[in-house]
Structure formats: C-alpha cells, structure tokens
Design an enzyme around this catalytic site. Sequence first.
Site, short mmCIF file in Angstrom:
data_model
loop_
_atom_site.label_atom_id
_atom_site.label_comp_id
_atom_site.label_asym_id
_atom_site.label_seq_id
_atom_site.Cartn_x
_atom_site.Cartn_y
_atom_site.Cartn_z
N LYS A 52 0.84 -1.20 0.00
CA LYS A 52 0.00 0.00 0.00
C LYS A 52 0.87 1.26 0.00
CE LYS A 52 -3.91 -2.02 -0.05
NZ LYS A 52 -3.27 -3.16 -0.71
N GLN A 96 -4.70 -2.67 9.79
CA GLN A 96 -4.47 -3.98 9.20
C GLN A 96 -4.94 -5.10 10.14
OE1 GLN A 96 -3.63 -4.77 6.16
NE2 GLN A 96 -3.70 -6.94 6.61
N ASP A 119 -11.23 0.91 3.96
CA ASP A 119 -11.46 -0.52 3.81
C ASP A 119 -12.95 -0.83 3.61
OD1 ASP A 119 -9.12 -2.01 3.70
OD2 ASP A 119 -8.82 -1.97 5.86
#
Length: 210
Positions: A52, A96, A119
């Site tokens: 990312k 994450q 997300d």
Amino acid sequence: MTILDGRKTSNDIKDEIAEAVKEIEAKGDKVPHLAAVIVGTDGASLTYVGSKVKACERVGFESTLIKLEESTSEDELLKVIYDLNTNDDIDGFIVQLPLPKQIDEQKVLMAIDPKKDVDGFHPVNVGKMTLDLPGFLPATPFGILELLERYNVETSGKNVVVIGRSHIVGRPMSILMSQKRKAGNATVTVAHSRTKDLKELTLQADIIVA
C-alpha cells in the site's frame, strides 16, 4: 478465451490515479494522504501494508505507516485511531487485520470514522453499500467489479455463484453483483461450508467468484 489480467488492470488504475493526482497538484489542491496502522510483525500483514505504501508512492499520494508493538493494548490502539480520525491532514486510513488477541477487532473497526474508512468495513459504509449509496467498498469485491467492467464481461441475468460468505469478500460480493450496475443485475447464489453438492451448483453457474 479471455484472461482477466488483474496485474495489468491494477497498473492501469494506478496510472489513471497518478494522472488525477497531477491534476490536483496543478490546481494547488491538497494531495490525498493515506495512513496505515499495523500491530505486530505478521509477515503477510507487513507485506500487504508495504504494498500500500509503495502504491501511494507510485500514484503520488502522501502516506504514513504506523507500526505498533504486538503488546499494544486496545486502549492504546483506540487512541491512535482517535488521533487519525481528528487529523485533518489524513484523508483515509486502514487498520491492518488480524489484530493481536488482546484487541477486539469489532471495537476497533467501529471506532474508525466512516468518512476515513477506506477498507469499507464500518457498519455505516456496509449500510451504504447495501443501499447502493456512494461510499467506500471493500477492496477485493471492488477489484472484482473493476475487472468485470473493464473486460466487458456480461453479468446481467447471469447465474453467479459466490463461494464464501465472509464480511470482507463473499457477502459484499453477493450484494454488489445483484445490484443494478454494469457488473451486476445477476442472479446470485452464495455457497459456504454448509452448502450441499457444491460441484453441481458451480457447474450450473455462468460466473464463479471464489
């Protein structure tokens, strides 16, 4: 036979975003800033978050990587999330997963500002997706939609079998494929661990998402 080339599509999208960022810079506007939070040293998570950061560099985004110790408490992580929520320089961020066992993942996801939840896991964004309203979509289902649309795969009226019912991929994929959209209007069946005769079900499918 047409191969849906995910790597090529990904690179095409990054090139398009890079051009858009150049236009933003030329206007003197703020360049998007993405932050990523990782707790612990899980190898797969480090690789994912690292990709990312590299993607941000390629397209011209600002990026911030926040690494926290495996022993980080839930309260400490929630404090970091609060700081990101209230930092006007940060446009969006990810936490994450998975998280260490001492941290409640659902509590963490609920704490993220839906407007910065890139997300697409916060219930507000899940609700917007379900109602076909503008909002953040989970990355993998969104990527699948992009592949289908860019390769002009006809989905309207097709029988689609989605294998898996996770909140991250399977469930959102089944919702998106049934909606009125270019890669949509399909008749969707969701298969999972309790599905009987999966082979027969998939043989009847026009499209399988696995």
